[in-house]
Design an enzyme around this catalytic site. Structure first.
Site, PDB file in Angstrom:
ATOM      1  N   LYS A  86      -1.859   5.814   0.261  1.00 48.97           N
ATOM      2  CA  LYS A  86      -3.114   5.743  -0.496  1.00 48.97           C
ATOM      3  C   LYS A  86      -4.268   6.093   0.432  1.00 48.97           C
ATOM      4  CE  LYS A  86      -3.833   2.369  -3.447  1.00 48.97           C
ATOM      5  NZ  LYS A  86      -3.944   0.934  -3.829  1.00 48.97           N
TER       6      LYS A  86
HETATM    7  C1  E4P Z   1      -5.319   0.002  -6.715  1.00 50.96           C
HETATM    8  O1  E4P Z   1      -5.179   1.135  -6.314  1.00 50.96           O
HETATM    9  C2  E4P Z   1      -6.545  -0.726  -6.420  1.00 50.96           C
HETATM   10  O2  E4P Z   1      -6.579  -0.936  -5.039  1.00 50.96           O
HETATM   11  C3  E4P Z   1      -6.627  -2.036  -7.128  1.00 50.96           C
HETATM   12  O3  E4P Z   1      -6.029  -1.986  -8.393  1.00 50.96           O
HETATM   13  C4  E4P Z   1      -8.054  -2.539  -7.224  1.00 50.96           C
HETATM   14  O4  E4P Z   1      -8.077  -3.659  -8.062  1.00 50.96           O
HETATM   15  P1  E4P Z   1      -9.293  -4.689  -8.093  1.00 50.96           P
HETATM   16  O5  E4P Z   1     -10.449  -4.005  -8.728  1.00 50.96           O
HETATM   17  O6  E4P Z   1      -8.774  -5.828  -8.902  1.00 50.96           O
HETATM   18  O7  E4P Z   1      -9.565  -5.069  -6.676  1.00 50.96           O
END
Ligand code: E4P
Length: 224
Positions: A86
């Protein structure tokens, strides 16, 4: 739509992996830091729980393309399996994505808030883009609309990149993303239970149980 679990908590991963049809796990630096443990121990344990065939999305913490690539290579060597690095959208991230694609390493471009960010990420070679639905909804944006627009863009141009919707806080958001045709959704552990629960389901199951017991007591089909 494929479901992934969005957490770094191994107990939650173990449970969800056993009881739900998940395609893998996503983490991010915040989720990993919450576990307050050794990074490699945690990531290896997650891989061990889900096996090599399920997707594991691990985020780099570097800020330059070269360092992102270095970190990605190390994660790939150490964890292996169906892995996606990522990388947050940005100039360095796009450069790193193009470099990683040449090395055959999977990329999920994350922290996506607009369809144009997603389109450019896909053109750079990202395998997935992760739009943050609830964070958009929280600023009076429309998270689902952004997801829908990205799906349309990718369809229009025949791009292979998949939409991995993220940042959900309720089941309705997940449902709306499913209607948009998004390919994948990553969901916090507690939302899996919420997604399958319904008081009418509980009432139906309780009715079956009491009707059966009224005639057959504790006998089950195995006892006939
Ligand atoms: C996934 O790629 C994200 O890091 C994650 O879903 C963010 O979620 P949040 O907004 O609950 O922190």
């Amino acid at each position: 739509m494929k479901y992934l679990i969005d957490t770094g908590n191994v107990e939650a991963i173990r449970h969800i992996n056993e009881f739900y049809p998940i395609a893998g796990v996503t983490t991010n630096p915040t989720l990993v830091a919450k576990e307050k443990t050794d990074f490699w121990k945690l990531i290896k344990e997650i891989r061990n729980i889900i096996g090599d065939d399920k997707m594991l999305h691990v985020q780099t913490v570097q800020t330059t393309a070269e360092k992102m690539v270095e970190e990605a290579k190390l994660i790939k060597e150490t964890v292996g399996g169906e892995l996606y690095i990522k990388i947050p959208i940005g100039e360095e991230g796009l450069k790193a994505t193009m470099m990683l694609k040449k090395l055959g390493i999977g990329v999920t471009m994350t922290a996506i808030f607009t369809p144009q960010q997603a389109l450019i990420a896909a053109k750079a070679g990202a395998d997935f883009v992760a739009p943050y639905v609830n964070r958009l909804d929280n600023i009076v944006g429309d998270g689902t609309r952004v997801v829908e627009d990205i799906v349309i863009e990718f369809d229009n141009y025949g791009l292979d990149c998949q939409v991995l919707s993220a940042s959900f806080k309720n089941v309705e958001q997940i449902h709306n993303c499913a209607l948009s045709g998004c390919h994948t959704a990553t969901i916090a552990p507690e939302l899996f239970k919420a997604a399958i629960s319904h008081p009418m389901t509980d009432a139906a199951v309780n009715g079956f149980t009491s009707d059966w017991k009224a005639v057959y007591g504790d006998k089950t089909i195995l006892d006939f």
